[in-house]
Design a protein around this motif. Structure first.
Motif, PDB file in Angstrom:
ATOM      1  N   VAL A  19       0.420  -1.200   0.119  1.00  0.00           N
ATOM      2  CA  VAL A  19       0.658  -0.171  -0.075  1.00  0.00           C
ATOM      3  C   VAL A  19       1.056   0.954  -0.047  1.00  0.00           C
ATOM      4  CG1 VAL A  19      -1.491   0.955   1.240  1.00  0.00           C
ATOM      5  CG2 VAL A  19      -2.029  -0.990   0.960  1.00  0.00           C
ATOM      6  N   GLU A  20       1.821   1.015   1.015  1.00  0.00           N
ATOM      7  CA  GLU A  20       2.762   1.836   1.372  1.00  0.00           C
ATOM      8  C   GLU A  20       3.520   2.605  -0.299  1.00  0.00           C
ATOM      9  OE1 GLU A  20       6.726   4.029   3.494  1.00  0.00           O
ATOM     10  OE2 GLU A  20       5.609   2.101   4.124  1.00  0.00           O
ATOM     11  N   ASN A  21       4.072   1.406  -0.885  1.00  0.00           N
ATOM     12  CA  ASN A  21       5.310   2.117  -1.822  1.00  0.00           C
ATOM     13  C   ASN A  21       3.587   2.158  -3.531  1.00  0.00           C
ATOM     14  OD1 ASN A  21       6.960   0.350  -1.169  1.00  0.00           O
ATOM     15  ND2 ASN A  21       6.672  -1.620  -1.650  1.00  0.00           N
ATOM     16  N   ASP A  22       2.938   1.546  -3.687  1.00  0.00           N
ATOM     17  CA  ASP A  22       1.592   2.235  -4.279  1.00  0.00           C
ATOM     18  C   ASP A  22       1.586   3.788  -4.069  1.00  0.00           C
ATOM     19  OD1 ASP A  22      -0.982   1.876  -6.315  1.00  0.00           O
ATOM     20  OD2 ASP A  22      -1.833   2.321  -4.392  1.00  0.00           O
ATOM     21  N   TYR A  23       1.218   3.951  -3.242  1.00  0.00           N
ATOM     22  CA  TYR A  23       0.368   5.478  -2.511  1.00  0.00           C
ATOM     23  C   TYR A  23       1.878   6.463  -3.010  1.00  0.00           C
ATOM     24  CZ  TYR A  23       0.193   9.667   0.455  1.00  0.00           C
ATOM     25  OH  TYR A  23       0.058  10.985   1.285  1.00  0.00           O
ATOM     26  N   TYR A  24       3.130   6.250  -2.743  1.00  0.00           N
ATOM     27  CA  TYR A  24       4.711   6.462  -3.269  1.00  0.00           C
ATOM     28  C   TYR A  24       5.019   6.424  -5.047  1.00  0.00           C
ATOM     29  CZ  TYR A  24       5.579   8.503   1.021  1.00  0.00           C
ATOM     30  OH  TYR A  24       5.979   8.355   2.814  1.00  0.00           O
ATOM     31  N   ASP A  25       4.206   5.502  -5.393  1.00  0.00           N
ATOM     32  CA  ASP A  25       4.165   5.774  -6.661  1.00  0.00           C
ATOM     33  C   ASP A  25       2.843   6.543  -7.724  1.00  0.00           C
ATOM     34  OD1 ASP A  25       6.244   4.127  -6.742  1.00  0.00           O
ATOM     35  OD2 ASP A  25       4.348   2.166  -7.565  1.00  0.00           O
ATOM     36  N   ARG A  26       2.282   7.737  -6.834  1.00  0.00           N
ATOM     37  CA  ARG A  26       1.279   8.195  -7.268  1.00  0.00           C
ATOM     38  C   ARG A  26       1.957   9.553  -7.926  1.00  0.00           C
ATOM     39  NH1 ARG A  26      -3.524   7.479  -3.223  1.00  0.00           N
ATOM     40  NH2 ARG A  26      -3.894   5.480  -3.031  1.00  0.00           N
ATOM     41  N   PRO A  27       1.975  10.190  -8.360  1.00  0.00           N
ATOM     42  CA  PRO A  27       2.513  11.595  -9.152  1.00  0.00           C
ATOM     43  C   PRO A  27       1.525  12.996  -7.911  1.00  0.00           C
ATOM     44  CG  PRO A  27       0.798  11.286 -10.639  1.00  0.00           C
ATOM     45  CD  PRO A  27       0.887   9.496  -9.606  1.00  0.00           C
ATOM     46  N   VAL A  28       2.410  14.210  -8.212  1.00  0.00           N
ATOM     47  CA  VAL A  28       1.331  14.907  -6.947  1.00  0.00           C
ATOM     48  C   VAL A  28       1.319  16.356  -7.685  1.00  0.00           C
ATOM     49  CG1 VAL A  28       1.313  16.822  -5.226  1.00  0.00           C
ATOM     50  CG2 VAL A  28       2.736  14.458  -5.007  1.00  0.00           C
ATOM     51  N   VAL A  29       0.258  16.082  -8.301  1.00  0.00           N
ATOM     52  CA  VAL A  29      -0.254  17.164  -8.990  1.00  0.00           C
ATOM     53  C   VAL A  29      -0.626  18.608  -8.262  1.00  0.00           C
ATOM     54  CG1 VAL A  29      -2.307  18.422 -10.868  1.00  0.00           C
ATOM     55  CG2 VAL A  29      -1.240  16.327 -10.758  1.00  0.00           C
ATOM     56  N   GLN A  30      -0.153  19.738  -8.728  1.00  0.00           N
ATOM     57  CA  GLN A  30      -0.784  21.316  -8.143  1.00  0.00           C
ATOM     58  C   GLN A  30      -0.852  22.238  -9.467  1.00  0.00           C
ATOM     59  OE1 GLN A  30       2.462  22.872  -6.011  1.00  0.00           O
ATOM     60  NE2 GLN A  30       1.440  24.779  -5.520  1.00  0.00           N
ATOM     61  N   ALA A  31      -2.100  22.747  -9.278  1.00  0.00           N
ATOM     62  CA  ALA A  31      -3.001  23.907 -10.198  1.00  0.00           C
ATOM     63  C   ALA A  31      -3.821  24.329  -9.855  1.00  0.00           C
ATOM     64  CB  ALA A  31      -3.407  22.685 -11.847  1.00  0.00           C
ATOM     65  N   TYR A  32      -3.801  25.591 -10.281  1.00  0.00           N
ATOM     66  CA  TYR A  32      -5.172  26.501  -9.988  1.00  0.00           C
ATOM     67  C   TYR A  32      -5.124  27.711 -10.739  1.00  0.00           C
ATOM     68  CZ  TYR A  32      -2.645  25.790  -5.543  1.00  0.00           C
ATOM     69  OH  TYR A  32      -2.053  24.722  -4.318  1.00  0.00           O
ATOM     70  N   LEU A  33      -6.450  27.173 -11.312  1.00  0.00           N
ATOM     71  CA  LEU A  33      -6.887  27.522 -13.034  1.00  0.00           C
ATOM     72  C   LEU A  33      -7.941  28.998 -12.293  1.00  0.00           C
ATOM     73  CD1 LEU A  33      -8.305  25.093 -15.125  1.00  0.00           C
ATOM     74  CD2 LEU A  33      -5.869  25.610 -14.165  1.00  0.00           C
ATOM     75  N   VAL A  34      -7.454  30.672 -12.952  1.00  0.00           N
ATOM     76  CA  VAL A  34      -7.895  31.384 -12.901  1.00  0.00           C
ATOM     77  C   VAL A  34      -8.081  31.744 -14.233  1.00  0.00           C
ATOM     78  CG1 VAL A  34      -7.713  34.023 -11.613  1.00  0.00           C
ATOM     79  CG2 VAL A  34      -6.119  31.420 -10.207  1.00  0.00           C
ATOM     80  N   PRO A  35      -9.193  32.856 -14.977  1.00  0.00           N
ATOM     81  CA  PRO A  35      -9.653  32.922 -15.667  1.00  0.00           C
ATOM     82  C   PRO A  35      -8.512  34.518 -15.612  1.00  0.00           C
ATOM     83  CG  PRO A  35     -11.723  33.285 -14.320  1.00  0.00           C
ATOM     84  CD  PRO A  35     -10.497  32.320 -13.852  1.00  0.00           C
ATOM     85  N   GLY A  36      -8.404  34.499 -17.060  1.00  0.00           N
ATOM     86  CA  GLY A  36      -7.421  35.636 -17.452  1.00  0.00           C
ATOM     87  C   GLY A  36      -5.837  35.302 -17.079  1.00  0.00           C
ATOM     88  N   VAL A  37      -5.661  34.487 -16.807  1.00  0.00           N
ATOM     89  CA  VAL A  37      -4.296  34.266 -16.286  1.00  0.00           C
ATOM     90  C   VAL A  37      -3.762  32.756 -17.299  1.00  0.00           C
ATOM     91  CG1 VAL A  37      -2.436  33.095 -14.227  1.00  0.00           C
ATOM     92  CG2 VAL A  37      -4.742  35.028 -13.871  1.00  0.00           C
ATOM     93  N   PRO A  38      -2.563  32.415 -17.416  1.00  0.00           N
ATOM     94  CA  PRO A  38      -2.078  31.374 -18.546  1.00  0.00           C
ATOM     95  C   PRO A  38      -1.776  30.251 -17.448  1.00  0.00           C
ATOM     96  CG  PRO A  38      -0.827  33.292 -18.911  1.00  0.00           C
ATOM     97  CD  PRO A  38      -1.130  33.782 -17.674  1.00  0.00           C
ATOM     98  N   ILE A  39      -2.288  28.798 -17.861  1.00  0.00           N
ATOM     99  CA  ILE A  39      -2.510  27.558 -17.274  1.00  0.00           C
ATOM    100  C   ILE A  39      -0.893  27.403 -17.107  1.00  0.00           C
ATOM    101  CG2 ILE A  39      -2.918  25.090 -16.968  1.00  0.00           C
ATOM    102  CD1 ILE A  39      -5.087  25.998 -18.774  1.00  0.00           C
ATOM    103  N   GLN A  40      -1.162  27.004 -15.424  1.00  0.00           N
ATOM    104  CA  GLN A  40       0.228  25.973 -15.062  1.00  0.00           C
ATOM    105  C   GLN A  40       0.170  24.931 -14.138  1.00  0.00           C
ATOM    106  OE1 GLN A  40       3.679  26.982 -11.987  1.00  0.00           O
ATOM    107  NE2 GLN A  40       4.380  28.301 -13.862  1.00  0.00           N
ATOM    108  N   VAL A  41       0.262  23.705 -14.580  1.00  0.00           N
ATOM    109  CA  VAL A  41       0.517  22.552 -13.348  1.00  0.00           C
ATOM    110  C   VAL A  41       2.076  22.369 -13.607  1.00  0.00           C
ATOM    111  CG1 VAL A  41      -0.586  20.087 -13.530  1.00  0.00           C
ATOM    112  CG2 VAL A  41      -1.854  22.373 -14.883  1.00  0.00           C
ATOM    113  N   LYS A  42       2.614  21.998 -12.000  1.00  0.00           N
ATOM    114  CA  LYS A  42       3.014  20.978 -11.334  1.00  0.00           C
ATOM    115  C   LYS A  42       3.089  19.859 -11.677  1.00  0.00           C
ATOM    116  CE  LYS A  42       5.158  25.296  -9.604  1.00  0.00           C
ATOM    117  NZ  LYS A  42       5.503  26.046  -8.155  1.00  0.00           N
ATOM    118  N   VAL A  43       4.241  18.839 -11.542  1.00  0.00           N
ATOM    119  CA  VAL A  43       3.758  17.528 -11.079  1.00  0.00           C
ATOM    120  C   VAL A  43       5.308  17.324 -10.665  1.00  0.00           C
ATOM    121  CG1 VAL A  43       3.274  15.067 -12.583  1.00  0.00           C
ATOM    122  CG2 VAL A  43       2.023  17.325 -13.188  1.00  0.00           C
ATOM    123  N   SER A  44       4.990  16.428  -9.412  1.00  0.00           N
ATOM    124  CA  SER A  44       6.346  15.309  -8.970  1.00  0.00           C
ATOM    125  C   SER A  44       6.318  14.639  -8.365  1.00  0.00           C
ATOM    126  CB  SER A  44       7.007  16.488  -7.818  1.00  0.00           C
ATOM    127  OG  SER A  44       5.857  16.613  -6.797  1.00  0.00           O
TER     128      SER A  44
END
Length: 258
Positions: A19-44
């Protein structure tokens, strides 16, 4: 009985490790969409608990797409693990967006909708007086600013106080604090008032009222987990971790002075 307990223990440890290995195999996504602002998505990569790094290492070379139900755009990797789409007009009010990419044989997906811009945002005064401390005198009473806005649907809001001065002057010269924007998750209220500790610096402030989605409020609320409270953090990313959300802001200007 001892052999049975040993087998159960080994199975449990293996299951826990899987379960732990499966958990740490998941990518972490960080993205905040705001009208009028270019999209940026961080994945780690997800950090292990013993890691001392601030963020997980970036995940590169992804084909990351975002759809609004009619059009689908492919984001470009502008730096390791950072994916951008430069057309700021793609994100609009009240539209629904879906993110997707493939990672380790799984499809990673997330969805969010852009909330409407706050309405009726107002403040009791555009000047905040912070009483000055001096030895031998009693400081004047602090009179808070009162912010109000319309919220008939009891939706979620966040407020950010951002000092815009290039050179920042502390409200109290006895303390040399590192400047930080002040952020407050407000919940579903329609009013907020300042406290004296809100302002560590004098000068010009932008006060941003963000209309946020429930998923962001839940993610912030669950981020207080620590080594004594290992409650998993909230995520709206399927087969992954992190947050894919949208927000909309209105802004007022306030001057902080003695």
């Amino acid at each position: 009985m001892y052999l049975s307990l040993l087998l159960i223990c080994c199975y449990s440890c293996k299951k826990s490790q899987d379960v732990e290995n499966d958990y740490y195999d998941r990518p972490v996504v960080q993205a905040y969409l705001v009208p009028g602002v270019p999209i940026q998505v961080k994945v780690s990569y997800q950090k292990f608990m013993e890691d001392t790094i601030t963020h997980g290492y970036p995940i590169t070379n992804l084909n990351l797409k975002i759809s609004n139900g009619t059009d689908e755009v492919l984001l470009s990797e502008t730096s390791p693990g950072v994916y951008n789409y430069a057309d700021a007009s793609f994100v609009k009010d009240h539209q629904h967006y879906a993110l997707s990419f493939e990672y380790l044989g799984k499809t990673i997906t997330a969805e969010t909708s852009v909330p409407g811009k706050p309405t009726g945002f107002r403040v009791s005064s555009t000047t905040q007086v912070v009483p000055e401390f001096s030895f031998g005198t009693t400081p004047a009473a602090f009179i808070p600013l009162v912010f109000n806005w319309n919220n008939p649907g009891k939706e979620n809001y966040m407020m950010v106080f951002k000092n815009t001065d290039l050179y920042k002057t502390p409200t109290d010269s006895r303390f040399n604090r590192t400047y930080q924007d002040i952020e407050s998750i407000l919940g579903t209220v329609a009013t907020h008032q300042t406290q004296q500790m809100t302002f560590n610096y004098l000068g010009n402030y932008q006060v941003l009222l963000f209309h946020i989605n429930e998923e962001y409020s839940k993610a912030i609320s669950s981020s207080s987990s620590n080594s004594l409270n290992l409650t998993p953090q909230y995520t709206n990313v399927q087969n992954g971790l992190g947050i894919f959300t949208a927000m909309r802001a209105d802004t007022l200007n306030v001057l902080v002075t003695h």
